[in-house]
Design a protein around this motif. Sequence first.
Motif, PDB file in Angstrom:
ATOM      1  N   MET A   1      -2.168  -1.467   6.831  1.00  0.00           N
ATOM      2  CA  MET A   1      -2.055  -0.699   5.741  1.00  0.00           C
ATOM      3  C   MET A   1      -2.574   0.815   5.806  1.00  0.00           C
ATOM      4  SD  MET A   1      -2.972  -3.260   2.587  1.00  0.00           S
ATOM      5  CE  MET A   1      -3.685  -1.777   1.570  1.00  0.00           C
ATOM      6  N   TRP A   2      -3.419   1.001   6.691  1.00  0.00           N
ATOM      7  CA  TRP A   2      -4.157   2.298   6.848  1.00  0.00           C
ATOM      8  C   TRP A   2      -3.134   3.260   7.463  1.00  0.00           C
ATOM      9  CZ3 TRP A   2      -7.083   3.764  11.593  1.00  0.00           C
ATOM     10  CH2 TRP A   2      -7.521   4.931  11.566  1.00  0.00           C
TER      11      TRP A   2
ATOM     12  N   PHE B   1       0.141   2.742   7.612  1.00  0.00           N
ATOM     13  CA  PHE B   1       1.163   3.213   6.575  1.00  0.00           C
ATOM     14  C   PHE B   1       0.704   4.178   5.733  1.00  0.00           C
ATOM     15  CE2 PHE B   1       3.495  -0.651   7.644  1.00  0.00           C
ATOM     16  CZ  PHE B   1       4.790  -0.212   7.985  1.00  0.00           C
ATOM     17  N   ALA B   2      -0.470   4.074   5.033  1.00  0.00           N
ATOM     18  CA  ALA B   2      -0.775   5.067   4.381  1.00  0.00           C
ATOM     19  C   ALA B   2      -0.869   6.411   4.773  1.00  0.00           C
ATOM     20  CB  ALA B   2      -2.262   4.858   3.623  1.00  0.00           C
ATOM     21  N   ALA B   3      -1.503   6.614   5.962  1.00  0.00           N
ATOM     22  CA  ALA B   3      -1.510   7.823   6.786  1.00  0.00           C
ATOM     23  C   ALA B   3       0.030   8.459   7.203  1.00  0.00           C
ATOM     24  CB  ALA B   3      -2.212   7.723   8.123  1.00  0.00           C
TER      25      ALA B   3
ATOM     26  N   ASN C   1       2.782   8.060   5.267  1.00  0.00           N
ATOM     27  CA  ASN C   1       3.380   8.314   4.233  1.00  0.00           C
ATOM     28  C   ASN C   1       2.534   9.583   3.369  1.00  0.00           C
ATOM     29  OD1 ASN C   1       5.429   7.192   3.160  1.00  0.00           O
ATOM     30  ND2 ASN C   1       4.271   5.115   2.731  1.00  0.00           N
ATOM     31  N   ASN C   2       1.311   9.639   3.549  1.00  0.00           N
ATOM     32  CA  ASN C   2       0.767  10.754   2.803  1.00  0.00           C
ATOM     33  C   ASN C   2       0.232  11.978   3.332  1.00  0.00           C
ATOM     34  OD1 ASN C   2       0.673   9.162   0.083  1.00  0.00           O
ATOM     35  ND2 ASN C   2      -1.072   8.036   1.141  1.00  0.00           N
ATOM     36  N   THR C   3       0.099  12.241   4.745  1.00  0.00           N
ATOM     37  CA  THR C   3      -0.304  13.243   5.176  1.00  0.00           C
ATOM     38  C   THR C   3       0.495  14.543   4.923  1.00  0.00           C
ATOM     39  OG1 THR C   3      -0.610  12.156   7.243  1.00  0.00           O
ATOM     40  CG2 THR C   3      -0.738  14.317   7.525  1.00  0.00           C
ATOM     41  N   LEU C   4       1.934  14.439   4.952  1.00  0.00           N
ATOM     42  CA  LEU C   4       2.520  15.742   4.522  1.00  0.00           C
ATOM     43  C   LEU C   4       2.564  16.015   2.929  1.00  0.00           C
ATOM     44  CD1 LEU C   4       5.930  15.623   6.773  1.00  0.00           C
ATOM     45  CD2 LEU C   4       3.863  16.813   6.862  1.00  0.00           C
ATOM     46  N   PRO C   5       2.596  14.929   2.022  1.00  0.00           N
ATOM     47  CA  PRO C   5       2.463  15.471   0.817  1.00  0.00           C
ATOM     48  C   PRO C   5       0.972  15.882   0.429  1.00  0.00           C
ATOM     49  CG  PRO C   5       3.517  13.256   1.159  1.00  0.00           C
ATOM     50  CD  PRO C   5       3.014  13.567   2.186  1.00  0.00           C
ATOM     51  N   VAL C   6      -0.042  15.172   1.359  1.00  0.00           N
ATOM     52  CA  VAL C   6      -1.467  15.883   0.892  1.00  0.00           C
ATOM     53  C   VAL C   6      -1.586  17.420   1.515  1.00  0.00           C
ATOM     54  CG1 VAL C   6      -3.769  15.910   1.728  1.00  0.00           C
ATOM     55  CG2 VAL C   6      -2.794  13.803   0.947  1.00  0.00           C
ATOM     56  N   GLU C   7      -0.939  17.581   2.453  1.00  0.00           N
ATOM     57  CA  GLU C   7      -0.890  18.988   2.967  1.00  0.00           C
ATOM     58  C   GLU C   7      -0.384  20.050   2.062  1.00  0.00           C
ATOM     59  OE1 GLU C   7       0.554  18.734   6.842  1.00  0.00           O
ATOM     60  OE2 GLU C   7      -1.350  18.250   7.793  1.00  0.00           O
TER      61      GLU C   7
ATOM     62  N   GLY D   1      -4.233  18.511   7.651  1.00  0.00           N
ATOM     63  CA  GLY D   1      -4.810  17.447   7.089  1.00  0.00           C
ATOM     64  C   GLY D   1      -5.292  17.921   5.689  1.00  0.00           C
TER      65      GLY D   1
END
Lengths: 464, 98
Positions: A21-22, A24-26, A28-34, A59
């Motif tokens: 899960m970790w 997948f979460a990384a 999926n979310n890296t670009l949106p967070v940035e 990051g």
Amino acid sequence: MQKLFRWASKWWPGLIPLAVMWGFAAWNNTLPVEADLSARSSAALKDTVLDKTRIAVDGRDVSLAADAFSEEGRRDAVMAVENVPGVRLVEDATRLVPEARPFVWNAERDVVRVTLSGSAPLPAMKARLVEAARKELGGVEVADQMGLARGAPPRFEAAAMLLLDQIGKLKDGKITISDTKVSLSGMARELGGREAIAAALKNLPEGFSVATNEIKAPPYIFQAYKDPVAATVTLTGYVPDNNVHAAIATGASRKFFGEKVVDNLKASVGAPASFNTAVVAALGALSRLSTGTLVVSDREVKLSGDALYEGAANEIRAGPGKDFPKTWQYKPEITVKPAAGPVDGTVCQQLFSELLSKGKIRFEPKRANIDPDSAGILDHLIETALRCPTTNIEVAGHTDSDGEDSFNQALSEKRAQAVIDYLVKAGLPANRFTAVGYGATQPVAGNDTDDGKAQNRRIEFLVR
Amino acid sequence: MPYLVSFHLGWLVGSLLLGLAMGWISVVQRGNGTSKVTARWLAVLVAGLVAASLTHVVPGRFGYWLDLGLIMFACYLVGCTIGAWLRDRVVSRSARAA
């Protein structure tokens, strides 16, 4: 508590799906967070004054590169990004805008555009200066080559705005602010522009001073065109004031006996010294031409056209008379009008009468000295006399009834003789002419009015 | 921290549910768990990772992934604890009833 440890020892198998899960979460979310943090950081910097701002997010770490205009502004910008929720670290790659020493700003005008260059202290001020230049020069292209720098003198904007107001008065030229010194060079667009700029410079903000002002005025132009077909003399260009205007207009109407004077003169400051004397003398020379153009540009007089006979051409080439100021330049381009065909005595008499009905030979009051204003009509009389070389001519002098008869008789004889002397000097044989004085014995009008007296004071040419 | 929680809420809830399930199972599961030594090493490892996260020594994306992993792991542990405790209550109530 022991129970908890016993249970916990069996929790490890869940770590495997958790790790998945970790991952997948990384993923999926890296670009949106940035992207989200980049947008929030930009929003946080919206109210700060920076140039060349670049935000890079890795990051949750933000790298901020920008040019700030003060140490305080730099600190505030970094702090604003640090305070964005979610930002972990801020890498401070900001720097202060370099300081310009001396602080130089230029506005340069040429034919097609105005170029603003040098340094401006703030981006907003830079935009305001460009805007002001566009407004002042409506329609002219404004090229912005200004950079940004610290170190502008106090009240820089007020000074630059005042100078931008002046750029509209220039045809071409350059205005420079170097620290608090202002330099100007170039050519004013209109007469009086140089004086207007000099007056405006008195309002420079406190602390600023004019180092050099080399604005030149455009040439002071006066033109006269004698058109024999339309029988007009057209005056265009500038005169210094209404008094000179009146003097020139009166002088012109005395000199040009057969032509209508069309007066299109405008008053303007900036005339060179002795303008009046020079122009009146040059108009005298123009009046002797059959067709001609007079161009007075600053202290240079150009006269071109056709003289009526060779002798007149030589005299006109020699100079416009003793009144012409010595500091002025005179450039004649005189040709001689082709001689008209010979005519018999009757036609000659007719031509003399026509000329003398349009204008008259003037003398100094009570004396036999010919007024220089009569050079034009005398040239025409000479030209006519040259067309009937076989005739003998009686030059008759008349006076009004003022004064004693003997004085008038003598005066009329002297004046007739003066005219003959003038004709002989011009190259006509003396034996063709006889001087006769009639005093006041043959009036053509009543001697009771000034107008009538003026008509009676005259010279007549009679072909015998 | 609030930003991380709110941005990744779905994944954290997932971790919590996974933990709940694992805790629920762990109470009645037979067999051996991790040994004490291994558990200690694991605890040291986690403490090290937490320290690394708090001191921000891991740069860029790796740092972000570390923070995310730890916060998911924390949710997992909380889920496990709650799950195990609930199961324990159920088991002990039924044992009393029997």
